[in-house]
Design a protein around this motif. Structure first.
Motif, PDB file in Angstrom:
ATOM      1  N   UNK A  11       7.401  -0.554 -30.509  1.00 43.78           N
ATOM      2  CA  UNK A  11       6.173  -0.169 -29.822  1.00 43.78           C
ATOM      3  C   UNK A  11       6.233  -0.582 -28.364  1.00 43.78           C
ATOM      4  N   UNK A  12       5.645   0.255 -27.506  1.00 38.36           N
ATOM      5  CA  UNK A  12       5.435  -0.129 -26.112  1.00 38.36           C
ATOM      6  C   UNK A  12       4.257  -1.096 -26.059  1.00 38.36           C
ATOM      7  N   UNK A  13       4.369  -2.130 -25.240  1.00 35.71           N
ATOM      8  CA  UNK A  13       3.346  -3.170 -25.202  1.00 35.71           C
ATOM      9  C   UNK A  13       3.058  -3.583 -23.765  1.00 35.71           C
ATOM     10  N   UNK A  14       1.966  -4.315 -23.606  1.00 38.50           N
ATOM     11  CA  UNK A  14       1.645  -4.992 -22.351  1.00 38.50           C
ATOM     12  C   UNK A  14       1.554  -6.484 -22.634  1.00 38.50           C
ATOM     13  N   UNK A  87      10.791 -10.645 -34.943  1.00 30.06           N
ATOM     14  CA  UNK A  87      10.133 -10.099 -33.761  1.00 30.06           C
ATOM     15  C   UNK A  87      11.061 -10.209 -32.541  1.00 30.06           C
ATOM     16  N   UNK A  88      11.261  -9.084 -31.840  1.00 33.53           N
ATOM     17  CA  UNK A  88      12.139  -9.063 -30.664  1.00 33.53           C
ATOM     18  C   UNK A  88      11.424  -8.390 -29.491  1.00 33.53           C
ATOM     19  N   UNK A  89      11.736  -8.876 -28.277  1.00 39.97           N
ATOM     20  CA  UNK A  89      11.249  -8.257 -27.045  1.00 39.97           C
ATOM     21  C   UNK A  89      12.413  -7.525 -26.409  1.00 39.97           C
ATOM     22  N   UNK A  90      12.228  -6.240 -26.159  1.00 42.51           N
ATOM     23  CA  UNK A  90      13.302  -5.436 -25.569  1.00 42.51           C
ATOM     24  C   UNK A  90      12.743  -4.628 -24.401  1.00 42.51           C
TER      25      UNK A  90
END
Length: 324
Positions: A11-14, A87-90
């Motif tokens: 998902x795209x996130x802020x 959970x990963x941040x990409x």
């Protein structure tokens, strides 16, 4: 949302920073929430669980609300990522990735909404806030903060504005009209003693009024709201004057006292009709006179919390010796 593998979601996130915490905001399909979120409650997990058991009826109401095609619930679901989520941040911090696992996220706020979404036949996009890397202590503190810092809208106000939202059913409409007559008519014996939109210790709120009157509405058949007001105003006036003789009339606004007075109305009204064939205040006063001869003022000034106990006492005071 992208699902690049059968078990992965993207998902795209802020990214948002508030105080010591950082979290991600996004929108997520309701079915993804249902598949990846869980709750921890004290009953099933007494060691470190902190949420209450789910109310299935409440969740079903949410599902029905969504399925009727008009429902909108814009409040964010607040989650804490668990190790099972991986959970990963990409994408330079603009995308998150997690596993499709039933315990990927612990729900910190919104458990009934998520359960309701799972019961709904309709898929909707839902605002979501995700914390990552929280300890159980942090999760618990955020849960406490959410449930103590957010002040719910009073029921009194909700009752007062339901007509504006066109959400009233027939009984709520009738009760609102009757209350409004008592609140505004110059002839009302409750004038100045009612509070339409706020809870008050010295006035009768709309919630107290409704809970009292809902038990007797069926006794009025097809009478309209003003007819019911006139009959009940005569009755309340007679009761108020009886209390006044004992200097305890101010206690009529006590919720226990008021509910008790209204709950015995059918007993008094039946006797009044049988003897006088009308519902005038003087007729009600005559029927109530034995009650006020026996009534102990302390029963009104210190009524306790059980209106049913007080109602039974008032009915006993109404009884007179049988004479052939």
């Amino acid at each position: 949302m992208m699902q690049d593998q059968i078990n992965d979601y993207k998902y795209s996130v802020s990214l948002v920073t508030q105080g010591e915490h950082r979290f991600y905001t996004l929108t997520m399909q309701s079915e993804v929430l249902s598949n990846t979120c869980f709750i921890s409650n004290r009953d099933e997990n007494p060691v470190d669980g902190f949420q209450r058991l789910l109310n299935k009826d409440r969740a079903q109401k949410i599902a029905d609300y969504i399925d009727n095609g008009l429902g909108t619930i814009p409040t964010a679901i607040i989650l804490s990522a668990q190790k099972e989520a991986q959970f990963e941040i990409t994408g330079g911090g603009k995308t998150i990735k997690f596993k499709n696992h039933p315990k990927a996220f612990l729900i910190l706020d919104g458990q009934h909404r998520v359960y309701g979404f799972s019961l709904s036949k309709t898929s909707v996009r839902v605002p979501v806030v995700i914390y990552n890397g929280l300890s159980r202590r942090d999760e618990t503190r955020i849960f406490i903060d959410i449930n103590t810092q957010q002040k719910p809208v009073p029921n009194e106000l909700l009752y007062d504005i339901k007509n504006l939202a066109e959400y009233e059913d027939n009984s709520e409409l009738l009760l609102r009209e009757i209350f409004d007559f008592f609140h505004s008519e110059s002839t009302s014996y409750l004038i100045g003693l009612t509070s339409p939109a706020e809870k008050s210790r010295i006035k009768i709120s709309r919630v107290t009024f409704n809970s009292a009157f809902i038990t007797i509405i069926k006794n009025f058949g097809d009478k309209d709201s003003f007819e019911i007001y006139e009959i009940c105003n005569s009755y309340i006036g007679a009761f108020y004057n009886g209390l006044k003789k004992g200097n305890i009339e101010n206690h009529i606004t006590n919720s226990t006292v008021f509910k008790s007075i209204i709950s015995i109305f059918p007993h008094v009204a039946q006797r009044t009709k049988d003897k006088y064939s009308n519902y005038r205040m003087d007729s009600f006063s005559e029927i109530l006179s034995p009650l006020f001869l026996k009534l102990k003022p302390a029963k009104i000034s210190k009524p306790g919390l059980s209106y049913k106990e007080l109602s039974n006492y008032l009915i006993d005071c109404l009884k007179t010796d049988f004479v052939l």
